[in-house]
Design a protein around this motif. Structure first.
Motif, PDB file in Angstrom:
ATOM      1  N   GLU A  24     -40.855 -40.741 -28.353  1.00 28.11           N
ATOM      2  CA  GLU A  24     -41.554 -41.270 -29.516  1.00 28.11           C
ATOM      3  C   GLU A  24     -41.667 -42.773 -29.331  1.00 28.11           C
ATOM      4  O   GLU A  24     -40.729 -43.513 -29.582  1.00 28.11           O
ATOM      5  N   SER A 193     -45.266 -31.122 -33.471  1.00 31.43           N
ATOM      6  CA  SER A 193     -43.937 -31.635 -33.820  1.00 31.43           C
ATOM      7  C   SER A 193     -43.456 -32.680 -32.806  1.00 31.43           C
ATOM      8  O   SER A 193     -42.550 -33.452 -33.089  1.00 31.43           O
ATOM      9  N   LYS A 194     -44.049 -32.680 -31.632  1.00 32.04           N
ATOM     10  CA  LYS A 194     -43.734 -33.639 -30.566  1.00 32.04           C
ATOM     11  C   LYS A 194     -42.264 -33.586 -30.145  1.00 32.04           C
ATOM     12  O   LYS A 194     -41.688 -34.589 -29.760  1.00 32.04           O
ATOM     13  N   ASN A 195     -41.684 -32.437 -30.233  1.00 28.86           N
ATOM     14  CA  ASN A 195     -40.297 -32.311 -29.795  1.00 28.86           C
ATOM     15  C   ASN A 195     -40.177 -31.995 -28.315  1.00 28.86           C
ATOM     16  O   ASN A 195     -39.100 -32.086 -27.730  1.00 28.86           O
ATOM     17  N   THR A 230     -39.403 -33.561 -21.439  1.00 30.63           N
ATOM     18  CA  THR A 230     -38.540 -34.220 -22.413  1.00 30.63           C
ATOM     19  C   THR A 230     -38.386 -33.301 -23.618  1.00 30.63           C
ATOM     20  O   THR A 230     -39.375 -32.755 -24.107  1.00 30.63           O
ATOM     21  N   GLN A 231     -37.154 -33.136 -24.063  1.00 28.59           N
ATOM     22  CA  GLN A 231     -36.897 -32.191 -25.153  1.00 28.59           C
ATOM     23  C   GLN A 231     -35.997 -32.826 -26.206  1.00 28.59           C
ATOM     24  O   GLN A 231     -34.925 -33.353 -25.890  1.00 28.59           O
ATOM     25  N   VAL A 232     -36.449 -32.764 -27.458  1.00 26.20           N
ATOM     26  CA  VAL A 232     -35.589 -33.143 -28.585  1.00 26.20           C
ATOM     27  C   VAL A 232     -34.764 -31.921 -28.974  1.00 26.20           C
ATOM     28  O   VAL A 232     -35.312 -30.858 -29.260  1.00 26.20           O
ATOM     29  N   PHE A 233     -33.445 -32.049 -28.941  1.00 27.41           N
ATOM     30  CA  PHE A 233     -32.571 -30.918 -29.289  1.00 27.41           C
ATOM     31  C   PHE A 233     -32.270 -30.868 -30.775  1.00 27.41           C
ATOM     32  O   PHE A 233     -32.203 -29.806 -31.374  1.00 27.41           O
ATOM     33  N   ASN A 234     -32.051 -32.044 -31.338  1.00 25.01           N
ATOM     34  CA  ASN A 234     -31.842 -32.128 -32.783  1.00 25.01           C
ATOM     35  C   ASN A 234     -32.146 -33.570 -33.205  1.00 25.01           C
ATOM     36  O   ASN A 234     -32.617 -34.362 -32.383  1.00 25.01           O
ATOM     37  N   VAL A 238     -31.649 -36.184 -27.477  1.00 26.39           N
ATOM     38  CA  VAL A 238     -32.869 -35.956 -26.711  1.00 26.39           C
ATOM     39  C   VAL A 238     -32.499 -36.004 -25.227  1.00 26.39           C
ATOM     40  O   VAL A 238     -31.577 -36.725 -24.831  1.00 26.39           O
TER      41      VAL A 238
END
Lengths: 424, 85
Positions: A24, A193-195, A230-234, A238
């Motif tokens: 982000e 959601s761009k996660n 790239t992954q957002v976990f919570n 990240v």
């Protein structure tokens, strides 16, 4: 001997990564300056380095980053050399690319490759000069260099999904080295959601290196490709995983390093073997393929503490492999002060054509690739780093960083950074 | 200087650490949560950026490591430029 080695030179366009690493992106305009002093043990290399960067948003969709860098190197670096410093003498020979052997240099500047031996002379005659073991030593030779560079990065964000397209260009120049490069990277979000983000990028670099003995410029190119997820976990974690591939082709030998080769100087096969040692230049394959994976994790432990963890695996066609594990934690001491502590472990396997100067077998045969560049050796290292940031205002931040690395090879070095960052 | 056997031991330890890291990541991967845009205040903080809050410090670090080691890459498609390896 006075050489312009490059034991420490800069990443030219590292700014490109900055804009694309964050899932982000944070829109902000800022200028920053950072200076560094770096010193190695044993009165070896001393470096003063400086960077200035400027980042500006032109509306919500466009960002420009410019970075200027300069550094000065002085001190000494170790290599095989004659005790009289003969290797500074110019030789007119050319590299034997088929065998990997390079011109040898004797204490009188004579070219000593077998093909040019004067066969009319007997061993020890005028046709060639031998360097006995007691005439060759592994010693430090003085060095001095200065480098300037500039890099640009432009990022465009698409209107709906805010995907990012980044293109960069860079140029760097030293007295004996010129680098020019270009890169492109695309960050694509998989949903609104761009996660999750996918990154794909490629870069090309052209490098020109002056062979001070031959007084000619040699070229090698670097191609680099990378894909990442790239992954957002919570809401407080990240991570990113990358796979990368690099190809270097061209003249990859280092003109500032020598090796010792043992040659049979008998002029006729019927004569007894007569082995003598000679100084030759470092000789490496003209192609290097490399690849690996890297993973990064950032997590907020609590509102005052963040933890950064990363790992990288690397392997190449020269048999060099490495593992890098790095941990860094950031701690907010107050609203004004932020402290961080970092620890990095690095382990490297040696290149197939490397022989350490202090090993029992440190002499190369007449033919084949050869290097005694300690950076291609088998070693591990531990790096510690402390930093303190002072947030004077919401716009202005000062920082001081101290770092130290100790290698199993015996090399130790330390550095101190001072810098400021201003948001406007 | 360490012997090759000692290096292999340290290599084994390193692999153990790496495995631990992988397990941490995998366990985290099992619990991916849907994070809405308005819940990303923490993730948007500069201290949560890959590379840390000050990119220049990271660049100086990479500059040193790249010039003293025979390996590089993995941090992005850009960078390099020294030819010192």
């Amino acid at each position: 001997m006075h050489i312009k080695n490059k034991p420490l030179c800069l990443l030219v366009v590292g700014s490109v990564a900055t804009a694309t690493l964050s899932l982000e992106s944070v829109a902000e305009d800022k200028v920053a300056i950072q200076v560094q002093n770096y010193q190695e043990n044993g009165d070896r290399v001393d470096i003063q380095d400086g960077k200035f960067s400027f980042e500006h948003d032109f509306g919500p969709d466009h960002t420009l980053n410019v970075e200027v860098d300069w550094d000065s190197i002085s001190g000494a670096s170790p290599t095989w050399d004659s005790k009289t410093g003969a290797s500074q003498i110019v030789s007119s020979a050319s590299v034997d690319s088929s065998s990997g052997a390079s011109p040898c240099i004797d204490e009188d500047g004579e070219y000593l490759c077998r093909d040019t031996y004067d066969l009319e002379n007997s061993a020890g005659g005028e046709g060639y000069k031998s360097l006995n073991n007691d005439e060759i030593s592994y010693k430090t030779v003085t060095l001095e260099d200065h480098r300037d560079s500039i890099a640009f990065l432009y990022t465009f964000r698409t209107p709906v999904m805010r995907n990012e397209i980044s293109v960069g260009a860079s140029y760097s120049k030293e007295g004996d080295f010129i680098n020019s490069g270009a890169s492109a990277e695309y960050l694509m979000y998989t949903n609104r959601s761009k996660n999750t983000g996918l990154t794909i990028g490629a870069s090309f670099m052209k490098n020109e290196v002056l062979d001070y003995i031959e007084n000619q410029w040699n070229t090698y190119n670097l191609y680099n490709a990378q894909i990442g997820v790239t992954q957002v976990f919570n809401a407080s974690m990240v991570a990113k995983i990358n796979a990368y591939y690099m190809l270097e082709s061209g003249h990859l030998s280092n003109p500032y390093f020598n090796v010792v080769r043992r040659l049979n100087v008998s002029l006729d096969e019927s004569e007894p073997v007569n082995l003598k040692n000679y100084l030759f230049k470092d000789s490496r394959p003209n192609l290097r393929k490399a690849g690996g994976i890297s993973a990064q994790l950032v997590s907020e432990i609590n509102s005052h503490t963040q933890w950064h963890l990363s790992y990288r695996y690397y392997q190449d066609s020269w048999a060099v492999a490495s593992n890098t594990l790095e941990s860094k934690s950031l701690h907010a001491l107050s609203n004004r002060f932020r402290f961080s502590i970092g620890l990095r472990y690095y382990q490297q396997d040696e290149a197939s054509f490397f022989k350490a100067h202090d090993s029992a077998d440190n002499i190369f045969d007449e033919h084949g690739y050869a290097s005694a560049d300690h950076r291609l050796g088998h070693y591990d290292s531990i790096t510690g780093q402390l930093s303190l940031e002072f947030l004077q205002t919401s716009e202005l931040t000062w920082n001081i960083v101290a770092g130290h690395q100790k290698q199993s090879s015996g090399l130790e070095f330390a550095w101190v950074n001072l810098g400021a960052q201003y948001h406007y | 200087m360490k012997s090759k056997a000692e290096h292999k031991n340290s290599h084994a330890k390193f692999i153990c650490l790496t495995s631990l890291l992988s397990l941490t990541l995998l366990s985290s991967a099992c619990s991916i949560q849907e994070v809405k845009a308005w819940q990303k205040g923490t993730l948007a903080q500069e201290t949560m950026r890959f590379g840390g809050p000050n990119p220049m410090i990271k660049k100086f670090d990479e500059h040193i490591f790249t010039s003293k080691e025979a390996t590089k890459g993995g941090g992005g498609v850009s960078g390099g430029g020294c030819g010192c390896n």
